[in-house]
Write an enzyme that holds these catalytic residues in place. Sequence first.
Site, PDB file in Angstrom:
ATOM      1  N   VAL A   1      33.452  79.944 -29.844  1.00 43.46           N
ATOM      2  CA  VAL A   1      32.446  79.592 -30.852  1.00 43.46           C
ATOM      3  C   VAL A   1      31.033  79.788 -30.314  1.00 43.46           C
ATOM      4  O   VAL A   1      30.184  80.407 -30.966  1.00 43.46           O
ATOM      5  CB  VAL A   1      32.633  78.136 -31.325  1.00 43.46           C
ATOM      6  CG1 VAL A   1      31.532  77.748 -32.306  1.00 43.46           C
ATOM      7  CG2 VAL A   1      33.996  77.959 -31.963  1.00 43.46           C
TER       8      VAL A   1
ATOM      9  N   LYS B   1      47.082  67.275 -34.555  1.00 46.53           N
ATOM     10  CA  LYS B   1      46.627  68.024 -33.386  1.00 46.53           C
ATOM     11  C   LYS B   1      47.758  68.060 -32.367  1.00 46.53           C
ATOM     12  O   LYS B   1      48.606  67.169 -32.316  1.00 46.53           O
ATOM     13  CB  LYS B   1      45.405  67.368 -32.739  1.00 46.53           C
ATOM     14  CG  LYS B   1      44.476  68.341 -32.040  1.00 46.53           C
ATOM     15  CD  LYS B   1      43.647  69.123 -33.045  1.00 46.53           C
ATOM     16  CE  LYS B   1      42.608  69.987 -32.348  1.00 46.53           C
ATOM     17  NZ  LYS B   1      41.745  70.670 -33.335  1.00 46.53           N
TER      18      LYS B   1
ATOM     19  N   GLY C   1      32.239  79.693 -25.213  1.00 48.03           N
ATOM     20  CA  GLY C   1      33.587  80.170 -25.480  1.00 48.03           C
ATOM     21  C   GLY C   1      33.668  80.858 -26.829  1.00 48.03           C
ATOM     22  O   GLY C   1      32.726  81.518 -27.277  1.00 48.03           O
TER      23      GLY C   1
END
Length: 368
Positions: free
Chosen positions: A193, A89, A191
């Site tokens: 999703v 990440k 947002g």
Amino acid sequence: MPQDKRDQVFSIFEQMEKYGHEQLIFNYDKTTGLKAIIGIHDTTLGPALGGCRMWNYESEQDAITDVLRLSRGMTYKCAVSNVMCGGGKTVIIGDARKDKSDELFQALGTFVETLKGRFWTGTDVGTVGMDFVSAHKQTKFVNGLPEEYGGSGNSGIITAFGVYKAMKATAKAAFGTDSLKGLTVAVQGLGKVGKVLTQHLLDEGAKVFATDIFEDNVKLVKEAHPEVTMVKPDEILRIKCDIFSPNALGAIINDETIPLLTCKAICGAANNQLAEPRHGDKLHEMGILYAPDYVANAGGLIAVADEFHGFNKERAFKNAGLIYDTMSRIFEVSKKENKPTYLVADLLVEEKLDKVMRLQNKFTVQGQ
């Protein structure tokens, strides 16, 4: 330094040991002001894969903790989804609404390039496909580019599809049927999703309460779906509902929020929803069915991993649909063995990693 002060010092290596990380890389570009941290958790299965989050963290310690938790989650997400990649990440410290520039993401690209394929990145909270069109000018090790640039496009669409499938499996385990018709779902976060997930829920006849900290997200969803009941961010946890769906930032299930929950189940796209593992134990004790987040939200990962084989949308959505089966299996084992669902999922992953590591220990003759 007094002993009590030393005990409070934040040790990066202790945190890496706690989460089991291989590398934590700090990147600073003085020209653009880029401050980015790359976390590589475990590369047993393959190169580390994980998106890039841009967030205005309150402290560097918060950013470090986030990248450690998120990259670990990616290892587990890859393993449970049968994706032969490890977990990684990136976090960028900055305001995604004010601090972005083409040059900033090119700078990120130069740092990703130095890892020579050990780490691949793409979109996450606060970033979009075009940001990585910029990064791609300096490195090939990015994915999730817009479709017109040869990528898999908006990962939020397939992530939402996977969460929808996970929620149907959750409903079946909690209510006896995988139909969402007539159920009340509280959606936190609208947002990339959350707004697509809301559409799936409405299409199946669920009643939706929703919220977001950004008013423009609320406005967009309300205009498209006036039947959605909007509430203030601090009210969503108090909504009497069948399923609570967290789709914003992590650690939302904690000591303060658990007493507020009225739901029978939790299923959403947010990463690291449990502030600590013990909160998963508490949900199990309370009889609240928890869909492990890294299983539910694996659709985006499945899409970008598909790019390694030449992206095929039909294949990616078919594989994301298998989230239903994986989640159902976790619920079955949890019920049979009376174990918290998060623990069942973790054990499945750790067993897979151990098996793959043993396979890799076989001697093979190297090419000349």
